[in-house]
Design an enzyme around this catalytic site. Structure first.
Site, PDB file in Angstrom:
ATOM      1  N   LYS A  22     -71.450  33.528  32.064  1.00  0.00           N
ATOM      2  CA  LYS A  22     -70.683  31.985  31.941  1.00  0.00           C
ATOM      3  C   LYS A  22     -70.701  31.471  33.096  1.00  0.00           C
ATOM      4  O   LYS A  22     -71.009  30.170  33.198  1.00  0.00           O
ATOM      5  CB  LYS A  22     -69.443  32.322  31.374  1.00  0.00           C
ATOM      6  CG  LYS A  22     -68.354  31.067  31.486  1.00  0.00           C
ATOM      7  CD  LYS A  22     -67.147  31.282  31.036  1.00  0.00           C
ATOM      8  CE  LYS A  22     -66.083  31.880  32.086  1.00  0.00           C
ATOM      9  NZ  LYS A  22     -65.540  30.812  33.011  1.00  0.00           N
ATOM     10  N   ASN A  23     -70.503  32.060  34.318  1.00  0.00           N
ATOM     11  CA  ASN A  23     -70.328  31.239  35.486  1.00  0.00           C
ATOM     12  C   ASN A  23     -71.617  30.931  36.167  1.00  0.00           C
ATOM     13  O   ASN A  23     -71.556  30.341  37.333  1.00  0.00           O
ATOM     14  CB  ASN A  23     -69.250  32.178  36.256  1.00  0.00           C
ATOM     15  CG  ASN A  23     -67.831  32.136  35.832  1.00  0.00           C
ATOM     16  OD1 ASN A  23     -67.475  31.286  34.975  1.00  0.00           O
ATOM     17  ND2 ASN A  23     -66.885  32.946  36.469  1.00  0.00           N
ATOM     18  N   ARG A  92     -63.679  23.522  34.268  1.00  0.00           N
ATOM     19  CA  ARG A  92     -63.821  23.545  35.844  1.00  0.00           C
ATOM     20  C   ARG A  92     -65.205  23.079  36.080  1.00  0.00           C
ATOM     21  O   ARG A  92     -65.595  22.333  37.002  1.00  0.00           O
ATOM     22  CB  ARG A  92     -63.425  24.973  36.572  1.00  0.00           C
ATOM     23  CG  ARG A  92     -63.732  25.187  37.831  1.00  0.00           C
ATOM     24  CD  ARG A  92     -62.531  24.248  38.693  1.00  0.00           C
ATOM     25  NE  ARG A  92     -62.661  24.429  40.125  1.00  0.00           N
ATOM     26  CZ  ARG A  92     -61.975  24.091  41.101  1.00  0.00           C
ATOM     27  NH1 ARG A  92     -60.971  22.932  40.511  1.00  0.00           N
ATOM     28  NH2 ARG A  92     -62.053  24.396  42.192  1.00  0.00           N
ATOM     29  N   CYS A 116     -59.008  26.900  34.029  1.00  0.00           N
ATOM     30  CA  CYS A 116     -57.834  27.855  33.850  1.00  0.00           C
ATOM     31  C   CYS A 116     -56.666  27.159  34.782  1.00  0.00           C
ATOM     32  O   CYS A 116     -56.900  27.217  35.981  1.00  0.00           O
ATOM     33  CB  CYS A 116     -58.259  28.970  34.066  1.00  0.00           C
ATOM     34  SG  CYS A 116     -59.045  30.017  32.692  1.00  0.00           S
ATOM     35  N   ARG A 121     -56.055  24.823  42.584  1.00  0.00           N
ATOM     36  CA  ARG A 121     -57.753  24.708  42.164  1.00  0.00           C
ATOM     37  C   ARG A 121     -58.030  23.170  43.062  1.00  0.00           C
ATOM     38  O   ARG A 121     -58.925  22.626  42.205  1.00  0.00           O
ATOM     39  CB  ARG A 121     -58.013  25.022  40.964  1.00  0.00           C
ATOM     40  CG  ARG A 121     -57.698  26.367  40.513  1.00  0.00           C
ATOM     41  CD  ARG A 121     -58.261  26.507  39.202  1.00  0.00           C
ATOM     42  NE  ARG A 121     -59.616  27.106  39.281  1.00  0.00           N
ATOM     43  CZ  ARG A 121     -60.370  27.553  38.302  1.00  0.00           C
ATOM     44  NH1 ARG A 121     -59.995  27.335  36.921  1.00  0.00           N
ATOM     45  NH2 ARG A 121     -61.459  27.949  38.220  1.00  0.00           N
ATOM     46  N   PRO A 122     -57.999  23.085  44.175  1.00  0.00           N
ATOM     47  CA  PRO A 122     -58.216  21.626  44.745  1.00  0.00           C
ATOM     48  C   PRO A 122     -59.888  21.585  44.797  1.00  0.00           C
ATOM     49  O   PRO A 122     -60.478  22.748  44.718  1.00  0.00           O
ATOM     50  CB  PRO A 122     -57.593  21.728  46.054  1.00  0.00           C
ATOM     51  CG  PRO A 122     -57.333  22.991  46.513  1.00  0.00           C
ATOM     52  CD  PRO A 122     -56.943  23.754  45.232  1.00  0.00           C
ATOM     53  N   ILE A 123     -60.460  20.587  45.021  1.00  0.00           N
ATOM     54  CA  ILE A 123     -61.865  20.388  45.213  1.00  0.00           C
ATOM     55  C   ILE A 123     -62.272  19.875  46.657  1.00  0.00           C
ATOM     56  O   ILE A 123     -63.375  19.299  46.927  1.00  0.00           O
ATOM     57  CB  ILE A 123     -62.532  19.418  44.225  1.00  0.00           C
ATOM     58  CG1 ILE A 123     -62.093  18.005  44.123  1.00  0.00           C
ATOM     59  CG2 ILE A 123     -62.319  20.026  42.842  1.00  0.00           C
ATOM     60  CD1 ILE A 123     -62.877  17.232  43.381  1.00  0.00           C
ATOM     61  N   ASP A 124     -61.171  20.002  47.446  1.00  0.00           N
ATOM     62  CA  ASP A 124     -61.327  19.593  49.089  1.00  0.00           C
ATOM     63  C   ASP A 124     -62.541  20.006  49.425  1.00  0.00           C
ATOM     64  O   ASP A 124     -63.361  19.186  50.234  1.00  0.00           O
ATOM     65  CB  ASP A 124     -60.165  19.839  49.720  1.00  0.00           C
ATOM     66  CG  ASP A 124     -59.865  21.251  49.697  1.00  0.00           C
ATOM     67  OD1 ASP A 124     -59.746  21.671  48.950  1.00  0.00           O
ATOM     68  OD2 ASP A 124     -59.759  21.724  50.901  1.00  0.00           O
ATOM     69  N   GLN A 125     -63.015  21.329  49.394  1.00  0.00           N
ATOM     70  CA  GLN A 125     -64.174  21.861  50.144  1.00  0.00           C
ATOM     71  C   GLN A 125     -65.599  21.270  49.420  1.00  0.00           C
ATOM     72  O   GLN A 125     -66.470  21.055  50.381  1.00  0.00           O
ATOM     73  CB  GLN A 125     -64.200  23.422  50.026  1.00  0.00           C
ATOM     74  CG  GLN A 125     -62.864  23.853  50.684  1.00  0.00           C
ATOM     75  CD  GLN A 125     -63.005  23.836  52.172  1.00  0.00           C
ATOM     76  OE1 GLN A 125     -63.747  24.003  52.846  1.00  0.00           O
ATOM     77  NE2 GLN A 125     -61.922  23.075  52.370  1.00  0.00           N
ATOM     78  N   ASP A 304     -61.412  37.825  38.770  1.00  0.00           N
ATOM     79  CA  ASP A 304     -61.546  37.440  37.253  1.00  0.00           C
ATOM     80  C   ASP A 304     -61.351  38.901  36.533  1.00  0.00           C
ATOM     81  O   ASP A 304     -60.918  38.865  35.272  1.00  0.00           O
ATOM     82  CB  ASP A 304     -62.856  37.001  36.963  1.00  0.00           C
ATOM     83  CG  ASP A 304     -63.338  35.550  37.587  1.00  0.00           C
ATOM     84  OD1 ASP A 304     -64.606  34.929  37.481  1.00  0.00           O
ATOM     85  OD2 ASP A 304     -62.184  35.195  38.126  1.00  0.00           O
TER      86      ASP A 304
HETATM   87  C1  EPZ Z   1     -65.628  29.982  40.228  1.00  0.00           C
HETATM   88  O1  EPZ Z   1     -64.398  29.336  40.328  1.00  0.00           O
HETATM   89  C2  EPZ Z   1     -65.198  30.812  38.810  1.00  0.00           C
HETATM   90  N1  EPZ Z   1     -65.387  30.021  37.690  1.00  0.00           N
HETATM   91  C3  EPZ Z   1     -64.038  31.254  38.637  1.00  0.00           C
HETATM   92  O2  EPZ Z   1     -63.846  31.968  37.369  1.00  0.00           O
HETATM   93  C4  EPZ Z   1     -63.692  32.518  39.792  1.00  0.00           C
HETATM   94  O3  EPZ Z   1     -62.443  32.970  39.701  1.00  0.00           O
HETATM   95  C5  EPZ Z   1     -63.921  31.708  41.033  1.00  0.00           C
HETATM   96  O4  EPZ Z   1     -65.257  31.166  41.160  1.00  0.00           O
HETATM   97  C6  EPZ Z   1     -63.636  32.842  42.144  1.00  0.00           C
HETATM   98  O5  EPZ Z   1     -64.799  33.724  41.987  1.00  0.00           O
HETATM   99  C7  EPZ Z   1     -66.893  29.158  37.562  1.00  0.00           C
HETATM  100  O6  EPZ Z   1     -67.820  29.793  38.041  1.00  0.00           O
HETATM  101  C8  EPZ Z   1     -66.741  28.084  36.418  1.00  0.00           C
HETATM  102  P1  EPZ Z   1     -63.488  29.084  44.100  1.00  0.00           P
HETATM  103  P2  EPZ Z   1     -64.386  28.137  41.755  1.00  0.00           P
HETATM  104  O7  EPZ Z   1     -64.025  27.518  44.470  1.00  0.00           O
HETATM  105  O8  EPZ Z   1     -65.461  27.654  41.855  1.00  0.00           O
HETATM  106  C9  EPZ Z   1     -59.682  27.614  46.407  1.00  0.00           C
HETATM  107  C10 EPZ Z   1     -63.197  32.775  35.271  1.00  0.00           C
HETATM  108  O9  EPZ Z   1     -62.151  33.380  34.859  1.00  0.00           O
HETATM  109  N2  EPZ Z   1     -60.402  26.275  46.816  1.00  0.00           N
HETATM  110  O10 EPZ Z   1     -64.413  30.319  44.649  1.00  0.00           O
HETATM  111  O11 EPZ Z   1     -63.292  26.992  41.073  1.00  0.00           O
HETATM  112  C11 EPZ Z   1     -59.191  27.686  45.183  1.00  0.00           C
HETATM  113  O12 EPZ Z   1     -57.983  27.011  44.891  1.00  0.00           O
HETATM  114  C12 EPZ Z   1     -62.994  31.697  36.460  1.00  0.00           C
HETATM  115  O13 EPZ Z   1     -64.222  32.707  34.666  1.00  0.00           O
HETATM  116  C13 EPZ Z   1     -59.604  25.284  47.456  1.00  0.00           C
HETATM  117  O14 EPZ Z   1     -58.954  25.455  48.246  1.00  0.00           O
HETATM  118  O15 EPZ Z   1     -63.468  28.961  42.488  1.00  0.00           O
HETATM  119  C14 EPZ Z   1     -59.057  29.217  44.808  1.00  0.00           C
HETATM  120  O16 EPZ Z   1     -58.057  29.732  45.231  1.00  0.00           O
HETATM  121  C15 EPZ Z   1     -61.716  31.619  36.916  1.00  0.00           C
HETATM  122  N3  EPZ Z   1     -60.631  24.226  47.671  1.00  0.00           N
HETATM  123  C16 EPZ Z   1     -60.093  29.695  45.867  1.00  0.00           C
HETATM  124  O17 EPZ Z   1     -60.560  28.633  47.063  1.00  0.00           O
HETATM  125  C17 EPZ Z   1     -61.868  24.154  47.055  1.00  0.00           C
HETATM  126  O18 EPZ Z   1     -62.616  23.148  47.320  1.00  0.00           O
HETATM  127  C18 EPZ Z   1     -61.405  30.257  45.159  1.00  0.00           C
HETATM  128  O19 EPZ Z   1     -62.146  29.095  44.295  1.00  0.00           O
HETATM  129  C19 EPZ Z   1     -62.178  24.926  46.419  1.00  0.00           C
HETATM  130  C20 EPZ Z   1     -61.659  26.336  46.007  1.00  0.00           C
END
Ligand code: EPZ
Length: 418
Positions: A22-23, A92, A116, A121-125, A304
């Protein structure tokens, strides 16, 4: 409203074939629009998240065709227009269109993505990556208007190894002028899958799967074909099912290396696992030992699978510990496991699971995708019938979960109550 009903006690034996990840698929599909021709992606799982992305493609006037497990995307007549809130919020991964449209047109208008509710889950990065390549970001509430006179290669040091920010920065960099370096990049296999897809289109990406990724911008990307890698989280979920109730349960179409952090933990606990080159055979054992789990980015233990493995930890003798370091609200499954008879205490970002314990079938709710998976697993071993509500969360991430489990002996069904 749909419910899943699971009656526990059956042994699981036979074979479960794992679907495409999926991801990975949810990133490959938006990435496909970066070429102005047709991209074909094979092994795409048939889940509602893919339907949501196809809806966005059609809204943008791209041609979308599903042929068996393939999706064929024709971007030759695509139109760049604002992606409305309702569609942006469906998942997402909608924010991969933010980067794909910015990378293709130097402009995108859309809203904060869905996903979820397991944390802020901010998008600042992601926005940091866009700005490093010359984009300017206008925020109006949860609407984003992102434009760039020119996209130029830049240097991005991510605050944390974010999967989404890594992929989003790649999607903007592939057609930028010059070279982009991403430091502290996430190393998930899904990122490698996306980078390989784009390289097949003519992009120049090096280092995907490591913490430093280098992208040299190119003018044009051409049509190509690619395949989604097996879903390591779906695989892990069913491997755990085998540990709970399996008798030589075979989980096939997997890449063992992608689930190594799980299988090494299961062996530590005492699970009987036979590893093949693209499968695992798992059988339940009577006594399991407690363990400690800390979730980390790949190749660490995946967040996950934290909720699914918690069900197994309720069957381990002693006090097991789960330290969730990635999300701040990913223990919402615990209240329902405790309602079923588990004894789990939460202290900030740690959960302490006292086992072993008998689980009883109860009425429970899936609060998010992987919490739902955890409750299905609990239902497989509970005494009596477990009724799970809010099952759309589960169905959006696990292709044919009812068929896959009932085909190996589970007493599970999807019911529709008015
Ligand atoms: C992906 O989410 C997956 N989703 C998530 O799977 C997975 O849990 C996650 O990666 C970590 O492996 C998809 O691929 C669609 P991150 P993503 O950016 O990209 C923080 C599932 O169950 N963060 O690696 O959103 C964030 O809040 C889902 O299939 C920031 O602070 O995850 C989190 O605490 C759930 N700023 C951590 O980093 C940002 O700009 C990891 O987030 C981005 C993230």
């Amino acid at each position: 409203m749909k419910q899943i009903k699971v009656t526990g006690g059956n042994t699981l034996t036979g074979e479960i074939k794992i679907s495409g990840a999926k991801n990975s698929a949810v990133a490959l599909i938006p990435a496909a629009i970066l070429c102005d021709e047709t991209a074909t992606i094979f092994n795409v799982p048939n889940i509602s998240d893919i339907d949501a992305l196809s809806e966005i493609l059609e809204y943008l006037n791209a041609g979308v065709k599903r042929e068996e497990d393939a999706i064929i995307i024709d971007s030759s007549s695509i139109v760049n227009k604002e992606i409305p809130k309702g569609i942006s919020k469906k998942l997402r991964a909608s924010y991969y269109f933010m980067s794909a449209l910015l990378g293709k047109y130097k402009k995108v208008e859309m809203y904060f993505p869905g996903g979820c509710s397991i944390g802020a889950r901010p998008i600042d990065q992601t926005l940091k990556g866009f700005k490093a390549l010359g984009a300017s970001v206008l925020e109006d509430g949860d609407k984003y208007t992102i434009t760039a006179e020119e996209l130029k290669g830049g240097y991005v040091y991510l605050d944390m190894p974010s999967v989404g920010a890594t992929i989003n920065t790649i999607l903007v960099a592939v057609k930028a002028t010059g070279t982009t370096i991403i430091e502290n990049a996430a190393k998930e296999p899904e990122i490698v899958n996306v980078a390989t897809f784009l390289n097949n289109m003519g992009a120049k990406i090096r280092g995907a799967g490591t913490s430093q990724i280098k992208i040299v911008g190119v003018d044009k990307l051409h049509k190509c074909m690619h395949e989604v890698i097996p879903d390591r989280i779906e695989a892990g979920t069913y491997i755990i099912a085998g540990a709970l109730a399996g008798d030589k349960l075979k989980i096939s179409n997997i890449i063992p290396e992608h689930v190594e952090s799980l299988t090494s933990k299961l062996i530590e606990i005492g699970v009987d696992i036979e590893e093949g080159n693209d499968y695992m055979i798992v059988s339940k054992k009577d006594k399991y030992k407690k363990t400690k789990i800390k979730t980390l980015g790949y190749p660490g233990f995946p967040t996950d699978l934290q909720q699914p493995i918690t069900t197994l930890l309720t069957q381990c003798k002693g006090i097991s510990e789960v330290h969730e370091t990635v999300y701040e609200r990913r223990f919402q499954n615990v209240q329902y496991l405790n309602k079923m008879g588990a004894e789990i205490k939460i202290n900030d970002d740690k959960a302490f699971i006292y086992g072993p314990c008998e689980l009883k079938g109860k009425k429970v709710t899936a609060t998010d995708l992987r919490a739902g998976a955890c409750l299905v697993l609990a239902g497989l071993i509970a005494d009596g019938t477990t009724t799970i509500e809010n099952v759309d969360h589960i169905l959006r991430g696990y292709e044919n979960i009812i068929e896959k489990l009932s085909n190996v002996g589970a007493n599970i069904k999807l019911v529709d109550i008015l």
